[in-house]
Design an enzyme around this catalytic site. Structure first.
Site, PDB file in Angstrom:
ATOM      1  CG  PHE A 226      -1.903  -1.005   1.400  1.00 55.03           C
ATOM      2  CD1 PHE A 226      -3.084  -0.930   0.690  1.00 55.03           C
ATOM      3  CD2 PHE A 226      -1.699  -2.087   2.239  1.00 55.03           C
ATOM      4  CE1 PHE A 226      -4.055  -1.908   0.818  1.00 55.03           C
ATOM      5  CE2 PHE A 226      -2.657  -3.072   2.377  1.00 55.03           C
ATOM      6  CZ  PHE A 226      -3.837  -2.991   1.660  1.00 55.03           C
TER       7      PHE A 226
ATOM      8  CB  SER B 130      -5.433   4.113  -8.668  1.00 50.28           C
ATOM      9  OG  SER B 130      -6.361   5.139  -8.876  1.00 50.28           O
TER      10      SER B 130
ATOM     11  CB  THR C 216      -5.848   7.264 -11.257  1.00 59.41           C
ATOM     12  OG1 THR C 216      -5.594   8.552 -11.748  1.00 59.41           O
ATOM     13  CG2 THR C 216      -4.534   6.612 -10.905  1.00 59.41           C
TER      14      THR C 216
ATOM     15  CE1 TYR D 172      -1.327   7.841  -5.876  1.00 62.22           C
ATOM     16  CE2 TYR D 172      -3.186   8.300  -7.329  1.00 62.22           C
ATOM     17  CZ  TYR D 172      -2.591   7.524  -6.350  1.00 62.22           C
ATOM     18  OH  TYR D 172      -3.249   6.429  -5.850  1.00 62.22           O
TER      19      TYR D 172
ATOM     20  CE  LYS E  54      -0.239   4.122  -6.523  1.00 62.60           C
ATOM     21  NZ  LYS E  54      -0.224   3.142  -5.444  1.00 62.60           N
TER      22      LYS E  54
ATOM     23  CE1 TYR F 201      -6.808  -1.572  -3.816  1.00 70.02           C
ATOM     24  CE2 TYR F 201      -6.239   0.515  -2.778  1.00 70.02           C
ATOM     25  CZ  TYR F 201      -6.057  -0.852  -2.924  1.00 70.02           C
ATOM     26  OH  TYR F 201      -5.114  -1.464  -2.139  1.00 70.02           O
TER      27      TYR F 201
ATOM     28  CG  ASN G  14     -13.577   7.345  -6.382  1.00 69.10           C
ATOM     29  OD1 ASN G  14     -13.328   6.778  -7.439  1.00 69.10           O
ATOM     30  ND2 ASN G  14     -13.427   8.645  -6.231  1.00 69.10           N
TER      31      ASN G  14
ATOM     32  CG  ASN H 198      -9.764  11.906  -2.032  1.00 66.71           C
ATOM     33  OD1 ASN H 198      -8.782  11.639  -1.360  1.00 66.71           O
ATOM     34  ND2 ASN H 198      -9.750  11.918  -3.343  1.00 66.71           N
TER      35      ASN H 198
ATOM     36  CB  VAL I 179     -20.515  20.930  -5.887  1.00 70.95           C
ATOM     37  CG1 VAL I 179     -20.796  19.922  -6.992  1.00 70.95           C
ATOM     38  CG2 VAL I 179     -21.145  20.505  -4.569  1.00 70.95           C
TER      39      VAL I 179
ATOM     40  N   GLY J 181      -8.324  18.530 -14.380  1.00 74.73           N
ATOM     41  CA  GLY J 181      -7.954  17.109 -14.419  1.00 74.73           C
ATOM     42  C   GLY J 181      -9.096  16.152 -14.111  1.00 74.73           C
TER      43      GLY J 181
HETATM   44  P1  NAD Z   1      -2.671   6.449   3.055  1.00 72.55           P
HETATM   45  O1  NAD Z   1      -1.850   7.648   2.811  1.00 72.55           O
HETATM   46  O2  NAD Z   1      -3.724   6.522   4.103  1.00 72.55           O
HETATM   47  O3  NAD Z   1      -1.752   5.182   3.359  1.00 72.55           O
HETATM   48  C1  NAD Z   1      -0.466   5.032   2.826  1.00 72.55           C
HETATM   49  C2  NAD Z   1       0.466   4.664   3.972  1.00 72.55           C
HETATM   50  O4  NAD Z   1       1.776   4.483   3.429  1.00 72.55           O
HETATM   51  C3  NAD Z   1       0.569   5.772   5.032  1.00 72.55           C
HETATM   52  O5  NAD Z   1       0.405   5.218   6.322  1.00 72.55           O
HETATM   53  C4  NAD Z   1       1.975   6.348   4.852  1.00 72.55           C
HETATM   54  O6  NAD Z   1       2.527   6.781   6.076  1.00 72.55           O
HETATM   55  C5  NAD Z   1       2.713   5.165   4.264  1.00 72.55           C
HETATM   56  N1  NAD Z   1       3.842   5.519   3.391  1.00 72.55           N
HETATM   57  C6  NAD Z   1       3.875   6.467   2.415  1.00 72.55           C
HETATM   58  N2  NAD Z   1       5.093   6.477   1.830  1.00 72.55           N
HETATM   59  C7  NAD Z   1       5.835   5.508   2.433  1.00 72.55           C
HETATM   60  C8  NAD Z   1       7.159   5.029   2.285  1.00 72.55           C
HETATM   61  N3  NAD Z   1       7.982   5.561   1.369  1.00 72.55           N
HETATM   62  N4  NAD Z   1       7.588   4.033   3.078  1.00 72.55           N
HETATM   63  C9  NAD Z   1       6.774   3.485   4.013  1.00 72.55           C
HETATM   64  N5  NAD Z   1       5.506   3.907   4.205  1.00 72.55           N
HETATM   65  C10 NAD Z   1       5.040   4.893   3.426  1.00 72.55           C
HETATM   66  O7  NAD Z   1      -3.335   6.047   1.650  1.00 72.55           O
HETATM   67  P2  NAD Z   1      -4.485   4.990   1.337  1.00 72.55           P
HETATM   68  O8  NAD Z   1      -5.690   5.733   0.944  1.00 72.55           O
HETATM   69  O9  NAD Z   1      -4.560   3.984   2.404  1.00 72.55           O
HETATM   70  O10 NAD Z   1      -3.888   4.342   0.020  1.00 72.55           O
HETATM   71  C11 NAD Z   1      -3.159   3.134   0.069  1.00 72.55           C
HETATM   72  C12 NAD Z   1      -2.734   2.776  -1.338  1.00 72.55           C
HETATM   73  O11 NAD Z   1      -3.885   2.666  -2.167  1.00 72.55           O
HETATM   74  C13 NAD Z   1      -1.817   3.784  -2.007  1.00 72.55           C
HETATM   75  O12 NAD Z   1      -0.850   3.078  -2.751  1.00 72.55           O
HETATM   76  C14 NAD Z   1      -2.743   4.549  -2.929  1.00 72.55           C
HETATM   77  O13 NAD Z   1      -2.065   5.042  -4.041  1.00 72.55           O
HETATM   78  C15 NAD Z   1      -3.724   3.471  -3.322  1.00 72.55           C
HETATM   79  N6  NAD Z   1      -5.034   3.985  -3.713  1.00 72.55           N
HETATM   80  C16 NAD Z   1      -5.746   4.758  -2.826  1.00 72.55           C
HETATM   81  C17 NAD Z   1      -6.980   5.260  -3.216  1.00 72.55           C
HETATM   82  C18 NAD Z   1      -7.764   6.156  -2.294  1.00 72.55           C
HETATM   83  O14 NAD Z   1      -8.600   6.919  -2.795  1.00 72.55           O
HETATM   84  N7  NAD Z   1      -7.583   6.092  -0.989  1.00 72.55           N
HETATM   85  C19 NAD Z   1      -7.499   4.955  -4.487  1.00 72.55           C
HETATM   86  C20 NAD Z   1      -6.748   4.148  -5.331  1.00 72.55           C
HETATM   87  C21 NAD Z   1      -5.522   3.671  -4.942  1.00 72.55           C
HETATM   88  C1  WQD Z   2     -14.953  12.674  -6.423  1.00 72.63           C
HETATM   89  C2  WQD Z   2     -15.948  13.627  -7.060  1.00 72.63           C
HETATM   90  C3  WQD Z   2     -14.945  15.708  -7.725  1.00 72.63           C
HETATM   91  C4  WQD Z   2     -13.991  17.104  -3.705  1.00 72.63           C
HETATM   92  C5  WQD Z   2      -9.296  10.583  -6.633  1.00 72.63           C
HETATM   93  C6  WQD Z   2      -7.972  10.401  -7.314  1.00 72.63           C
HETATM   94  C7  WQD Z   2      -7.866   9.024  -7.905  1.00 72.63           C
HETATM   95  C8  WQD Z   2      -8.157   7.960  -6.855  1.00 72.63           C
HETATM   96  C9  WQD Z   2      -9.436   8.216  -6.160  1.00 72.63           C
HETATM   97  C10 WQD Z   2      -6.106   7.249  -5.837  1.00 72.63           C
HETATM   98  C11 WQD Z   2     -15.383  14.344  -8.284  1.00 72.63           C
HETATM   99  C12 WQD Z   2     -15.972  15.940  -6.638  1.00 72.63           C
HETATM  100  C13 WQD Z   2     -14.442  16.353  -4.766  1.00 72.63           C
HETATM  101  C14 WQD Z   2     -14.633  18.337  -3.410  1.00 72.63           C
HETATM  102  C15 WQD Z   2     -16.136  17.954  -5.224  1.00 72.63           C
HETATM  103  N1  WQD Z   2      -7.157   7.940  -5.826  1.00 72.63           N
HETATM  104  N2  WQD Z   2     -15.498  16.769  -5.522  1.00 72.63           N
HETATM  105  N3  WQD Z   2     -15.695  18.704  -4.191  1.00 72.63           N
HETATM  106  O1  WQD Z   2     -11.196  12.680  -8.205  1.00 72.63           O
HETATM  107  O2  WQD Z   2     -12.560  10.559  -8.448  1.00 72.63           O
HETATM  108  O3  WQD Z   2     -10.308  10.416  -7.566  1.00 72.63           O
HETATM  109  O4  WQD Z   2      -9.440   9.555  -5.641  1.00 72.63           O
HETATM  110  O5  WQD Z   2      -5.700   6.525  -6.670  1.00 72.63           O
HETATM  111  O6  WQD Z   2      -6.588   8.891  -8.409  1.00 72.63           O
HETATM  112  O7  WQD Z   2      -7.868  11.371  -8.350  1.00 72.63           O
HETATM  113  O8  WQD Z   2     -12.069  11.465  -6.156  1.00 72.63           O
HETATM  114  O9  WQD Z   2     -13.071  12.156  -4.043  1.00 72.63           O
HETATM  115  O10 WQD Z   2     -11.468  13.733  -5.200  1.00 72.63           O
HETATM  116  O11 WQD Z   2     -13.729  13.355  -6.179  1.00 72.63           O
HETATM  117  O12 WQD Z   2     -17.104  18.329  -5.920  1.00 72.63           O
HETATM  118  O13 WQD Z   2     -14.253  19.059  -2.476  1.00 72.63           O
HETATM  119  O14 WQD Z   2     -16.263  14.663  -6.116  1.00 72.63           O
HETATM  120  O15 WQD Z   2     -14.984  16.732  -8.672  1.00 72.63           O
HETATM  121  O16 WQD Z   2     -16.427  14.492  -9.189  1.00 72.63           O
HETATM  122  P1  WQD Z   2     -11.560  11.366  -7.696  1.00 72.63           P
HETATM  123  P2  WQD Z   2     -12.531  12.696  -5.303  1.00 72.63           P
END
Ligand code: NAD
Ligand code: WQD
Length: 356
Positions: free
Chosen positions: A94, A138, A140, A164, A168, A192, A194, A214, A232, A311
Site C-alpha cells: 500500500f 487505481s 486512475t 501520482y 501507479k 481501486y 473510490n 477527496n 462542488v 484534471g
Molecule cells: P494512506 O496515505 O492513508 O496510506 C499510505 C500509507 O503508506 C501511510 O500510512 C503512509 O505513512 C505510508 N507511506 C507512504 N510512503 C511511504 C514510504 N515511502 N515508506 C513506508 N511507508 C510509506 O493512503 P491509502 O488511501 O490507504 O492508500 C493506500 C494505497 O492505495 C496507495 O498506494 C494509494 O495510491 C492506493 N489507492 C488509494 C486510493 C484512495 O482513494 N484512498 C485509491 C486508489 C488507490
Molecule cells: C470525487 C468527485 C470531484 C472534492 C481521486 C484520485 C484518484 C483515486 C481516487 C487514488 C469528483 C468531486 C471532490 C470536493 C467535489 N485515488 N469533488 N468537491 O477525483 O474521483 O479520484 O481519488 O488513486 O486517483 O484522483 O475522487 O473524491 O477527489 O472526487 O465536488 O471538495 O467529487 O470533482 O467528481 P476522484 P474525489
C-alpha cells in the site's frame, strides 16, 4: 516459523482496514503473522506509543499482535532485516504518496516514493525468494475513460495528468515486465475505484492531514462542523445531474478483496500479472453523495457549486465481472452503509486519531 504477510503502508487508510480484515478472518490459531512497515508519512503515532494509533486500536479490537517497523520502503537494509526476521510469504503493498494535486507540485518526491520505493521493495522480495505481491493500483491508470463501465482491458496510461497517476501506471508496467522476465512472480494489481467508509466499530477510518482532497472525507468534515461548506466542482458534466459520477466502494469491501487476492496465491498454476478492478459497478453523483450523507447523519451539508477542478473526468465506474470470476469477490455494502460508517467514525473522532 509461522509465515507472515508483509503489509507496506499498513498504518494508512486502506492498509489499516485490510490488516483488520485479515486478522478478523483469521482463526485463533494464527496461520500467519502480520508485519507492517510504514514511515508514518501519512499516519499518526501518539507520543509515548510504540505503534501508530490505527494499529494500536486494531490490536485492541482483534486481540491480536501486529509486528510494526517504522521504516521507509526505500530503506533496502532495513527491509532486508525484516525479511531475515520474519518468514514472509507474500507482500501487500500500500505504501505510497497519494495526493494528486501535491504530486503535480512535487513530482520527484512522488516518483521517488512510489516508483523507486516500489523497485527497492521488489528487489528485496526477489533477494529473499518472495514472489507474491498484491499491489494497490487505481482506476486512475485508465485516464479519461473511452467506455463505461471500465473493464480491465481498457487502455491504460493514456491522458494521465498527474505524476501520482503516472506513478501507479508505471509501477504496473514494471510489474508486468518482471512477470514476463521470471515466471515465479505472481502479482495481483488491484485497481481501486473510490474507497470510502470506515470500520463498522467507528474506531478506525480515514484521517486526512489538512483539508481533505477527496469528496467523502470533505463531506464528513462539513457534517461534523470542522469545515464550513463543500465546494462542488462543476455541475455541467454530461451526467445524471451535471455533477461528477464515481464508483464509491466501502473500504471493508475493499479489504475483503485483498484477502481474496492473497487466497488466490494458493491456487496451483496461478502466476503472472493480473490487474483486477475493485469497485461496486455503480456510480453516484456528488449531489447524490451529499443527499445520502445527509440521510445517514441527519446533518445539513451546506454546499456551493463552483467551476470544474482541473484534471477531473465526468464519470467512471467499474466493470466488476473479473473480480467476481477471478477473486470470487463482490462488494456487498451499500451507499447507506458507506455513509453511516463514515459518519460513525467522524462523529466519534471529530479530529481523527488525535482525539480517539
Ligand atoms: P494512506 O496515505 O492513508 O496510506 C499510505 C500509507 O503508506 C501511510 O500510512 C503512509 O505513512 C505510508 N507511506 C507512504 N510512503 C511511504 C514510504 N515511502 N515508506 C513506508 N511507508 C510509506 O493512503 P491509502 O488511501 O490507504 O492508500 C493506500 C494505497 O492505495 C496507495 O498506494 C494509494 O495510491 C492506493 N489507492 C488509494 C486510493 C484512495 O482513494 N484512498 C485509491 C486508489 C488507490
Ligand atoms: C470525487 C468527485 C470531484 C472534492 C481521486 C484520485 C484518484 C483515486 C481516487 C487514488 C469528483 C468531486 C471532490 C470536493 C467535489 N485515488 N469533488 N468537491 O477525483 O474521483 O479520484 O481519488 O488513486 O486517483 O484522483 O475522487 O473524491 O477527489 O472526487 O465536488 O471538495 O467529487 O470533482 O467528481 P476522484 P474525489
Amino acid at each position: 516459523m509461522t509465515s507472515a504477510i508483509l503489509v507496506t503502508g499498513g498504518a494508512g487508510y486502506v492498509g489499516s482496514h485490510t490488516v483488520t480484515t485479515l486478522l478478523e478472518k483469521q482463526s485463533d490459531n494464527p496461520e500467519f503473522e502480520i508485519v507492517v512497515v510504514d514511515n508514518l508519512a501519512n499516519a499518526y503515532k501518539a507520543g509515548g506509543q510504540k505503534k501508530p494509533e490505527p494499529l494500536r486500536i486494531i490490536e485492541e479490537l482483534t486481540k491480536k499482535t501486529i509486528h510494526f517497523y517504522e521504516l521507509d520502503i526505500s530503506d533496502r537494509e532495513g527491509l532486508s532485516r525484516i525479511f531475515e526476521t520474519h518468514n514472509i510469504e507474500c507482500v501487500i503493498h500500500f505504501a505510497a504518496l497519494k495526493a494528486v494535486g501535491e504530486s503535480v507540485e512535487k513530482p520527484l518526491e512522488y516518483y521517488q516514493a512510489n516508483i523507486t520505493g516500489t523497485c527497492t521493495l521488489l528487489e528485496v522480495m526477489r533477494k529473499y525468494g518472495v514472489y507474491k505481491l498484491v499491489y494497490s493500483s487505481s482506476c486512475t491508470v485508465y485516464g479519461e475513460p473511452t467506455r463505461l463501465p471500465i473493464d480491465e482491458g481498457h487502455e491504460t496510461g493514456r491522458s494521465l495528468t498527474s505524476p501520482y497517476g503516472k506513478s501507479k501506471y508505471f509501477c504496473e508496467e514494471i510489474m508486468k515486465d518482471l512477470c514476463t522476465s521470471d515466471k515465479k512472480w505472481k502479482v495481483i494489481s488491484l485497481r481501486y475505484f473510490n474507497p470510502v467508509g470506515a470500520h463498522r466499530s467507528g474506531r478506525i477510518g480515514e484521517d486526512p492531514a489538512g483539508v481533505p482532497n477527496n469528496l467523502m472525507p470533505f463531506i464528513a468534515q462539513v457534517a461534523v462542523g470542522r469545515l464550513k461548506e463543500l465546494l462542488v466542482f462543476g455541475n455541467d458534466y454530461p451526467t445524471v445531474d451535471g455533477t461528477g459520477v464515481r464508483d464509491y466502494i466501502h473500504v471493508e469491501d475493499l479489504a475483503e478483496g485483498h484477502v481474496k487476492a492473497v487466497k488466490l496465491f494458493q491456487h496451483p498454476g496461478f502466476s503472472g500479472f493480473h490487474a483486477v478492478n475493485l469497485g461496486t459497478g455503480t456510480g453516484y453523483s456528488v449531489l447524490q453523495m451529499i443527499a445520502a450523507f445527509h440521510k445517514a447523519s441527519g446533518r445539513e451539508i451546506p454546499y456551493r457549486i463552483v467551476g470544474r477542478r482541473a484534471g477531473d473526468i465526468a464519470a467512471n465506474y467499474a466493470d466488476v465481472a473479473l473480480s467476481h470470476r477471478l477473486l470470487a469477490w463482490r462488494a456487498t455494502r451499500t451507499l447507506d452503509d458507506m455513509c453511516a460508517d463514515t459518519w460513525r467514525w467522524q462523529s466519534n473522532n471529530p479530529s481523527g486519531y488525535k482525539t480517539s
